[in-house]
Write an enzyme that holds these catalytic residues in place. Structure first.
Site, PDB file in Angstrom:
ATOM      1  N   ASP A 187       0.848  -1.179   0.000  1.00 60.92           N
ATOM      2  CA  ASP A 187       0.000   0.000   0.000  1.00 60.92           C
ATOM      3  C   ASP A 187       0.897   1.246   0.000  1.00 60.92           C
ATOM      4  O   ASP A 187       2.080   1.171   0.362  1.00 60.92           O
ATOM      5  CB  ASP A 187      -0.887  -0.047   1.243  1.00 60.92           C
ATOM      6  CG  ASP A 187      -1.755   1.185   1.387  1.00 60.92           C
ATOM      7  OD1 ASP A 187      -2.301   1.635   0.375  1.00 60.92           O
ATOM      8  OD2 ASP A 187      -1.875   1.690   2.519  1.00 60.92           O
ATOM      9  N   ASP A 189      -0.358   5.073   0.796  1.00 59.38           N
ATOM     10  CA  ASP A 189      -0.676   6.061   1.824  1.00 59.38           C
ATOM     11  C   ASP A 189      -0.557   5.459   3.221  1.00 59.38           C
ATOM     12  O   ASP A 189      -1.124   4.393   3.507  1.00 59.38           O
ATOM     13  CB  ASP A 189      -2.084   6.608   1.623  1.00 59.38           C
ATOM     14  CG  ASP A 189      -2.204   7.456   0.358  1.00 59.38           C
ATOM     15  OD1 ASP A 189      -1.243   7.470  -0.433  1.00 59.38           O
ATOM     16  OD2 ASP A 189      -3.256   8.082   0.164  1.00 59.38           O
ATOM     17  N   GLU A 196      -1.462  10.825   3.665  1.00 58.56           N
ATOM     18  CA  GLU A 196      -2.638  10.444   2.899  1.00 58.56           C
ATOM     19  C   GLU A 196      -2.749  11.466   1.768  1.00 58.56           C
ATOM     20  O   GLU A 196      -3.029  12.649   2.005  1.00 58.56           O
ATOM     21  CB  GLU A 196      -3.890  10.466   3.766  1.00 58.56           C
ATOM     22  CG  GLU A 196      -3.951   9.361   4.818  1.00 58.56           C
ATOM     23  CD  GLU A 196      -4.250   7.991   4.205  1.00 58.56           C
ATOM     24  OE1 GLU A 196      -4.873   7.945   3.127  1.00 58.56           O
ATOM     25  OE2 GLU A 196      -3.850   6.975   4.812  1.00 58.56           O
ATOM     26  N   ARG A 232     -15.092  11.964  -1.571  1.00 58.52           N
ATOM     27  CA  ARG A 232     -13.934  12.816  -1.287  1.00 58.52           C
ATOM     28  C   ARG A 232     -13.420  13.509  -2.549  1.00 58.52           C
ATOM     29  O   ARG A 232     -13.064  14.686  -2.527  1.00 58.52           O
ATOM     30  CB  ARG A 232     -12.823  11.974  -0.637  1.00 58.52           C
ATOM     31  CG  ARG A 232     -13.128  11.580   0.797  1.00 58.52           C
ATOM     32  CD  ARG A 232     -12.063  10.664   1.378  1.00 58.52           C
ATOM     33  NE  ARG A 232     -12.098   9.342   0.751  1.00 58.52           N
ATOM     34  CZ  ARG A 232     -11.153   8.413   0.897  1.00 58.52           C
ATOM     35  NH1 ARG A 232     -10.087   8.682   1.621  1.00 58.52           N
ATOM     36  NH2 ARG A 232     -11.268   7.236   0.315  1.00 58.52           N
ATOM     37  N   SER A 275      -2.515   1.332  -4.786  1.00 62.80           N
ATOM     38  CA  SER A 275      -2.988   2.452  -3.980  1.00 62.80           C
ATOM     39  C   SER A 275      -4.411   2.839  -4.336  1.00 62.80           C
ATOM     40  O   SER A 275      -4.805   2.820  -5.508  1.00 62.80           O
ATOM     41  CB  SER A 275      -2.063   3.662  -4.195  1.00 62.80           C
ATOM     42  OG  SER A 275      -2.547   4.802  -3.516  1.00 62.80           O
ATOM     43  N   GLY A 276      -5.148   3.212  -3.297  1.00 66.60           N
ATOM     44  CA  GLY A 276      -6.436   3.860  -3.507  1.00 66.60           C
ATOM     45  C   GLY A 276      -6.262   5.326  -3.816  1.00 66.60           C
ATOM     46  O   GLY A 276      -7.244   6.050  -3.991  1.00 66.60           O
ATOM     47  N   ASP A 343      -2.142  -1.057   5.762  1.00 66.05           N
ATOM     48  CA  ASP A 343      -2.546  -0.563   7.080  1.00 66.05           C
ATOM     49  C   ASP A 343      -4.048  -0.402   7.249  1.00 66.05           C
ATOM     50  O   ASP A 343      -4.528  -0.266   8.373  1.00 66.05           O
ATOM     51  CB  ASP A 343      -1.889   0.796   7.346  1.00 66.05           C
ATOM     52  CG  ASP A 343      -2.524   1.909   6.517  1.00 66.05           C
ATOM     53  OD1 ASP A 343      -2.994   2.894   7.110  1.00 66.05           O
ATOM     54  OD2 ASP A 343      -2.570   1.788   5.275  1.00 66.05           O
ATOM     55  N   ASN A 346      -9.142  -1.464   3.439  1.00 64.24           N
ATOM     56  CA  ASN A 346      -9.163  -1.781   2.011  1.00 64.24           C
ATOM     57  C   ASN A 346      -7.953  -2.608   1.571  1.00 64.24           C
ATOM     58  O   ASN A 346      -7.845  -2.997   0.405  1.00 64.24           O
ATOM     59  CB  ASN A 346      -9.277  -0.507   1.158  1.00 64.24           C
ATOM     60  CG  ASN A 346      -8.095   0.419   1.330  1.00 64.24           C
ATOM     61  OD1 ASN A 346      -7.515   0.491   2.412  1.00 64.24           O
ATOM     62  ND2 ASN A 346      -7.725   1.143   0.288  1.00 64.24           N
TER      63      ASN A 346
END
Length: 407
Positions: A187, A189, A196, A232, A275-276, A343, A346
């Site tokens: 991941d 962020d 983030e 967001r 990554s999201g 972390d 997701n």
């Protein structure tokens, strides 16, 4: 069939030739070497040699094995070292017992923690066969080779003790598969970087508090990630495209990130990020760190401004797992040889899918679900879970001319 054994332990000042002298003496007797371990701490040597032989127990100084006993005593006297000899047997059942690696990390690592961990191992009926230090700074890492334990039961016991002692403990099966991990998927962020990204963007848009609240709820698993992302991103509508360059300069890598990537790439691992967040930021990380594969969302930009929408399929919790599968297939690496690190909620699917799932400074729901959890702030501590020591990393860096402050 059981074999008789002698465990010979020499302790004293370290000097050249101790090991060769002992084995030269042993070579004159009908014994085989069953195990050897040697360690030097502050100039003091402890050498243990387990030899096996046929026949009954040694009696006095007579007979072949009695003669060995006397010869080894003479070696200890000549070298001015302490000697201990213990008799025993090795059964076929004991030789076949599986081994586990128990890795303990602390900053600092206190004696009470080691007492608690070793006490739990003993209470489970297992035995600590070997102890080795993998790192002394910035965290202390000790690895134990443990035999005779059920992995799941011991993991549960040690997790409880680790929480009580405020240390990290990982339990893994030993064997070739542990060192065969060849693809790391991480991941971004709050894992590879401290930030983030969407919150950095929101700060420029003047909606940080609102975005941060939605982010936290999504990471805790209270909100569907895809829906939360849409909400967001909509708040970012109208931001100028040059905000990406500004945010990229604000990113802070997690301590140890460069060392982790550099070391694993040196060992021919493949490294991926998923990554999201957004490709407009992750592409820069890929170029900077030499990352092999990446997957992230892409923010739509029209006429130099963000539209508040995402282009294409959203990389969410299932999307991260699919990315791991895709990267493994492209690299020709089975899923059993992959490591996933994350972390947030997701990340759960990819942590479950990987051969080893690591929760790094993660939310409680992720720590409970992952194979192991690290709560130290140094990303390169993951190397210790793969059996790679700090000394090995520093030696390789020195050979390659990498300065000690490179991370």
């Amino acid at each position: 069939m059981n074999q008789r054994t002698l465990l010979i332990t020499l302790t004293g000042p370290d000097r050249p030739g101790v090991t060769s002298r002992l084995f030269s003496v042993l070579s004159g007797f009908p014994v085989t070497v069953a195990d050897v371990e040697q360690v030097v701490i502050r100039g003091r040597l402890t050498l243990g040699v387990l030899v096996a032989y046929a026949g009954g127990p040694p009696t006095g100084t007579g007979g072949t094995i009695g003669g060995l006993w006397t010869a080894v005593e003479q070696v200890a006297a000549d070298l001015d070292m302490d000697l201990e000899i213990a008799t025993g047997t090795i059964s076929k059942e004991k030789r076949r017992r599986g081994r586990l690696h128990v890795t303990v990390l602390g900053a600092p690592l206190l004696p009470a923690a080691m007492a608690g961990i070793s006490g739990r191992v003993a209470a489970s009926g297992a035995n600590i066969d070997r102890i080795e230090r993998l790192s002394s700074y910035p965290v202390t890492c000790i690895e134990m080779a443990v035999s005779g334990a059920d992995p799941q039961a011991l993991r549960a016991e040690l997790a409880a003790e680790a929480a009580a002692q405020r240390v990290d403990v990982a339990v893994q099966r030993s064997g070739l598969h542990r060192r065969a991990k060849r693809l790391i998927v991480m991941d971004v962020d709050s894992t590879l970087i401290r930030d983030e990204v969407i919150e950095l963007l929101a700060k420029h848009a003047g909606c940080l508090d609102e975005v941060a609240e939605i982010t936290e709820r999504a990471m805790q698993g209270e909100l569907d990630f895809a829906q939360s992302l849409v909400r967001r991103v909509a708040l970012l509508e109208g931001l100028p495209e040059d905000v990406f360059g500004k945010v990229a300069k604000e990113l802070v890598l997690t301590p140890g990130a460069r060392t982790l990537v550099r070391t694993l790439k040196r060992l021919d691992y493949r490294f991926a990020i998923v990554s999201g967040g957004f490709t407009q930021i992750t592409d820069a990380l890929v170029a900077d760190l030499g990352i092999d594969y990446s997957a992230a969302n892409t923010l739509e930009v029209v006429d130099g401004r963000l539209t508040g929408r995402v282009v294409g399929e959203i990389v969410d919790r299932p999307g991260k797992a699919r990315a791991l599968e895709r990267f493994a297939a492209e690299a020709g690496i089975p899923l059993s040889q992959t490591v996933a690190i994350g972390d947030g909620a997701n990340d759960l699917d990819m942590l479950a899918l990987a051969g080893l799932g690591i929760a790094f400074n993660a939310k409680p729901v992720v720590r409970q679900a992952a194979d192991t959890a690290l709560n130290v702030p140094y990303l390169d501590s993951i190397l210790y879970l793969l059996g790679i020591s700090r000394e090995e990393v520093e030696a390789a860096d020195a050979e390659d001319g990498v300065p000690p402050t490179a991370d």
